[in-house]
Design a protein around this motif. Structure first.
Motif, PDB file in Angstrom:
ATOM      1  N   ASP A   1      47.331  40.741  36.909  1.00 20.28           N
ATOM      2  CA  ASP A   1      47.950  39.696  37.733  1.00 20.28           C
ATOM      3  C   ASP A   1      48.602  40.250  38.994  1.00 20.28           C
ATOM      4  OD1 ASP A   1      47.189  37.773  35.956  1.00 20.28           O
ATOM      5  OD2 ASP A   1      49.084  37.772  34.854  1.00 20.28           O
ATOM      6  N   ASP A   2      48.919  41.540  38.941  1.00 25.27           N
ATOM      7  CA  ASP A   2      49.600  42.145  40.084  1.00 25.27           C
ATOM      8  C   ASP A   2      48.654  42.835  41.051  1.00 25.27           C
ATOM      9  OD1 ASP A   2      51.987  41.278  39.071  1.00 25.27           O
ATOM     10  OD2 ASP A   2      52.360  43.124  37.953  1.00 25.27           O
ATOM     11  N   LEU A   3      47.372  42.721  40.787  1.00 25.18           N
ATOM     12  CA  LEU A   3      46.422  43.350  41.697  1.00 25.18           C
ATOM     13  C   LEU A   3      46.476  42.654  43.053  1.00 25.18           C
ATOM     14  CD1 LEU A   3      43.321  43.831  39.359  1.00 25.18           C
ATOM     15  CD2 LEU A   3      44.819  45.608  40.266  1.00 25.18           C
ATOM     16  N   PRO A   4      46.214  43.398  44.114  1.00 23.83           N
ATOM     17  CA  PRO A   4      46.248  42.771  45.440  1.00 23.83           C
ATOM     18  C   PRO A   4      45.125  41.744  45.596  1.00 23.83           C
ATOM     19  CG  PRO A   4      45.406  45.024  45.556  1.00 23.83           C
ATOM     20  CD  PRO A   4      45.914  44.829  44.157  1.00 23.83           C
ATOM     21  N   ASP A   5      45.328  40.809  46.510  1.00 25.81           N
ATOM     22  CA  ASP A   5      44.315  39.777  46.742  1.00 25.81           C
ATOM     23  C   ASP A   5      42.989  40.379  47.198  1.00 25.81           C
ATOM     24  OD1 ASP A   5      46.111  37.881  46.042  1.00 25.81           O
ATOM     25  OD2 ASP A   5      46.789  37.499  48.090  1.00 25.81           O
ATOM     26  N   THR A   6      43.099  41.570  47.742  1.00 29.91           N
ATOM     27  CA  THR A   6      41.911  42.210  48.291  1.00 29.91           C
ATOM     28  C   THR A   6      41.119  42.958  47.233  1.00 29.91           C
ATOM     29  OG1 THR A   6      43.310  44.108  48.809  1.00 29.91           O
ATOM     30  CG2 THR A   6      42.928  42.522  50.578  1.00 29.91           C
ATOM     31  N   TYR A   7      41.609  42.916  45.999  1.00 32.87           N
ATOM     32  CA  TYR A   7      40.952  43.683  44.948  1.00 32.87           C
ATOM     33  C   TYR A   7      39.515  43.213  44.735  1.00 32.87           C
ATOM     34  CZ  TYR A   7      39.751  45.587  40.405  1.00 32.87           C
ATOM     35  OH  TYR A   7      39.107  46.241  39.385  1.00 32.87           O
TER      36      TYR A   7
ATOM     37  N   LYS B   1      30.984  41.688  46.798  1.00 38.05           N
ATOM     38  CA  LYS B   1      32.401  41.821  46.502  1.00 38.05           C
ATOM     39  C   LYS B   1      32.836  40.805  45.470  1.00 38.05           C
ATOM     40  CE  LYS B   1      33.628  44.121  50.715  1.00 38.05           C
ATOM     41  NZ  LYS B   1      34.478  44.222  51.883  1.00 38.05           N
ATOM     42  N   ILE B   2      33.069  41.295  44.292  1.00 36.42           N
ATOM     43  CA  ILE B   2      33.532  40.415  43.226  1.00 36.42           C
ATOM     44  C   ILE B   2      35.046  40.583  43.112  1.00 36.42           C
ATOM     45  CG2 ILE B   2      33.255  39.770  40.814  1.00 36.42           C
ATOM     46  CD1 ILE B   2      30.640  39.605  42.477  1.00 36.42           C
ATOM     47  N   GLY B   3      35.749  39.551  43.474  1.00 37.68           N
ATOM     48  CA  GLY B   3      37.208  39.610  43.423  1.00 37.68           C
ATOM     49  C   GLY B   3      37.728  39.319  42.026  1.00 37.68           C
ATOM     50  N   THR B   4      39.031  39.149  41.926  1.00 42.07           N
ATOM     51  CA  THR B   4      39.626  38.888  40.618  1.00 42.07           C
ATOM     52  C   THR B   4      39.109  37.577  40.017  1.00 42.07           C
ATOM     53  OG1 THR B   4      41.513  37.947  41.788  1.00 42.07           O
ATOM     54  CG2 THR B   4      41.753  40.202  41.011  1.00 42.07           C
ATOM     55  N   TRP B   5      38.575  36.708  40.856  1.00 41.25           N
ATOM     56  CA  TRP B   5      38.037  35.443  40.358  1.00 41.25           C
ATOM     57  C   TRP B   5      36.826  35.662  39.463  1.00 41.25           C
ATOM     58  CZ3 TRP B   5      33.117  35.579  42.125  1.00 41.25           C
ATOM     59  CH2 TRP B   5      32.879  36.301  43.305  1.00 41.25           C
ATOM     60  N   GLY B   6      36.207  36.832  39.605  1.00 38.30           N
ATOM     61  CA  GLY B   6      35.003  37.109  38.823  1.00 38.30           C
ATOM     62  C   GLY B   6      35.314  37.741  37.467  1.00 38.30           C
ATOM     63  N   PHE B   7      36.598  37.802  37.150  1.00 37.19           N
ATOM     64  CA  PHE B   7      37.011  38.447  35.900  1.00 37.19           C
ATOM     65  C   PHE B   7      37.551  37.419  34.914  1.00 37.19           C
ATOM     66  CE2 PHE B   7      36.797  41.947  38.700  1.00 37.19           C
ATOM     67  CZ  PHE B   7      36.812  43.121  37.968  1.00 37.19           C
ATOM     68  N   GLU B   8      37.434  37.750  33.654  1.00 34.60           N
ATOM     69  CA  GLU B   8      38.139  36.945  32.664  1.00 34.60           C
ATOM     70  C   GLU B   8      38.776  37.867  31.642  1.00 34.60           C
ATOM     71  OE1 GLU B   8      34.791  35.811  29.269  1.00 34.60           O
ATOM     72  OE2 GLU B   8      35.503  34.268  30.636  1.00 34.60           O
ATOM     73  N   GLU B   9      39.811  37.339  31.001  1.00 34.31           N
ATOM     74  CA  GLU B   9      40.533  38.185  30.061  1.00 34.31           C
ATOM     75  C   GLU B   9      39.599  38.599  28.929  1.00 34.31           C
ATOM     76  OE1 GLU B   9      44.298  36.730  28.741  1.00 34.31           O
ATOM     77  OE2 GLU B   9      44.779  38.620  27.749  1.00 34.31           O
ATOM     78  N   TRP B  10      39.724  39.823  28.545  1.00 32.94           N
ATOM     79  CA  TRP B  10      38.852  40.351  27.514  1.00 32.94           C
ATOM     80  C   TRP B  10      39.686  40.996  26.426  1.00 32.94           C
ATOM     81  CZ3 TRP B  10      37.884  45.784  26.604  1.00 32.94           C
ATOM     82  CH2 TRP B  10      36.891  46.013  25.647  1.00 32.94           C
ATOM     83  N   LYS B  11      39.409  40.607  25.211  1.00 33.97           N
ATOM     84  CA  LYS B  11      40.137  41.190  24.089  1.00 33.97           C
ATOM     85  C   LYS B  11      39.206  42.063  23.267  1.00 33.97           C
ATOM     86  CE  LYS B  11      43.868  37.946  23.652  1.00 33.97           C
ATOM     87  NZ  LYS B  11      43.537  36.705  24.320  1.00 33.97           N
ATOM     88  N   PRO B  12      39.441  43.345  23.350  1.00 32.57           N
ATOM     89  CA  PRO B  12      38.573  44.252  22.607  1.00 32.57           C
ATOM     90  C   PRO B  12      38.825  44.164  21.110  1.00 32.57           C
ATOM     91  CG  PRO B  12      40.386  45.459  23.592  1.00 32.57           C
ATOM     92  CD  PRO B  12      40.518  44.039  24.051  1.00 32.57           C
ATOM     93  N   THR B  13      37.836  44.495  20.348  1.00 33.29           N
ATOM     94  CA  THR B  13      38.014  44.536  18.896  1.00 33.29           C
ATOM     95  C   THR B  13      37.666  45.910  18.345  1.00 33.29           C
ATOM     96  OG1 THR B  13      35.753  43.776  18.518  1.00 33.29           O
ATOM     97  CG2 THR B  13      37.470  42.099  18.627  1.00 33.29           C
ATOM     98  N   LYS B  14      37.198  46.768  19.253  1.00 33.83           N
ATOM     99  CA  LYS B  14      36.860  48.122  18.837  1.00 33.83           C
ATOM    100  C   LYS B  14      37.491  49.131  19.780  1.00 33.83           C
ATOM    101  CE  LYS B  14      32.536  47.129  16.528  1.00 33.83           C
ATOM    102  NZ  LYS B  14      31.623  46.091  16.957  1.00 33.83           N
TER     103      LYS B  14
END
Ligand SMILES: [Zn+2]
Ligand SMILES: [Zn+2]
Length: 160
Positions: A66-72, A84-97
């Motif tokens: 959440d604290d990454l710069p807008d330019t990330y 250029k894939i910004g933070t909008w291209g990410f989703e929360e990921w919960k690892p299980t391994k």
């Protein structure tokens, strides 16, 4: 240095300070350890982890997504020419391994470690603080040179 480190301040007003016990004060753990929130790029499956940050990109470890710069932008997509894939291209990921960075042993939450009293389905984050890699624990070489491989020695991995 075992010299007395107590400095007596001669303040004019009488200040009542609780004196901290010296030496081995018991460390009280406050509730749970903070949950690590990782995010995954939906285009290349790159995973951003605040534990790691991206020091080579000027993002110090410990930086929350959440604290990454807008330019990330996703470093892998950029590298692979996907744009250029910004933070909008990410989703929360919960690892299980989680993999032991020392020996490659994988802790699988679905499996747990029943023979060590860890029930199947136990979240990695919920493992006791003194959890150690069971494989490294059996390897005298690793124990000798690196000591116990604790939870910090594990990395989340993205495998099915
Ligand atoms: Zn990406
Ligand atoms: Zn290990």
């Amino acid at each position: 240095m075992a010299k007395t480190a107590v400095k007596v301040k001669k303040a004019s007003s009488s200040v009542k300070r609780s004196i901290q016990p010296k030496g081995k004060a018991k460390k009280t753990r406050v509730a749970k350890a903070p949950v690590v929130r990782r995010y995954k790029c939906l285009y290349c499956n790159y995973i951003y982890s605040p534990l790691r940050g991206e020091p080579h990109n000027g993002i110090p470890e410990g930086t929350e997504f959440d604290d990454l710069p807008d330019t990330y932008v996703c470093p892998i997509c950029g590298y692979e020419g996907k744009g250029k894939i910004g933070t909008w291209g990410f989703e929360e990921w919960k690892p299980t391994k989680y993999i032991c960075s020392m020996c490659g042993y994988i802790y699988d939450e679905a499996r747990g470690e029943p023979h060590h009293g860890i029930k199947p389905g136990t979240k990695f984050d919920d493992l006791p603080d003194d959890y150690r890699c069971p494989v490294c624990a059996l390897d005298p070489k690793i124990t000798k040179f690196f000591g116990k491989v604790l939870k910090q020695g594990f990395d989340a991995i993205d495998v099915v």
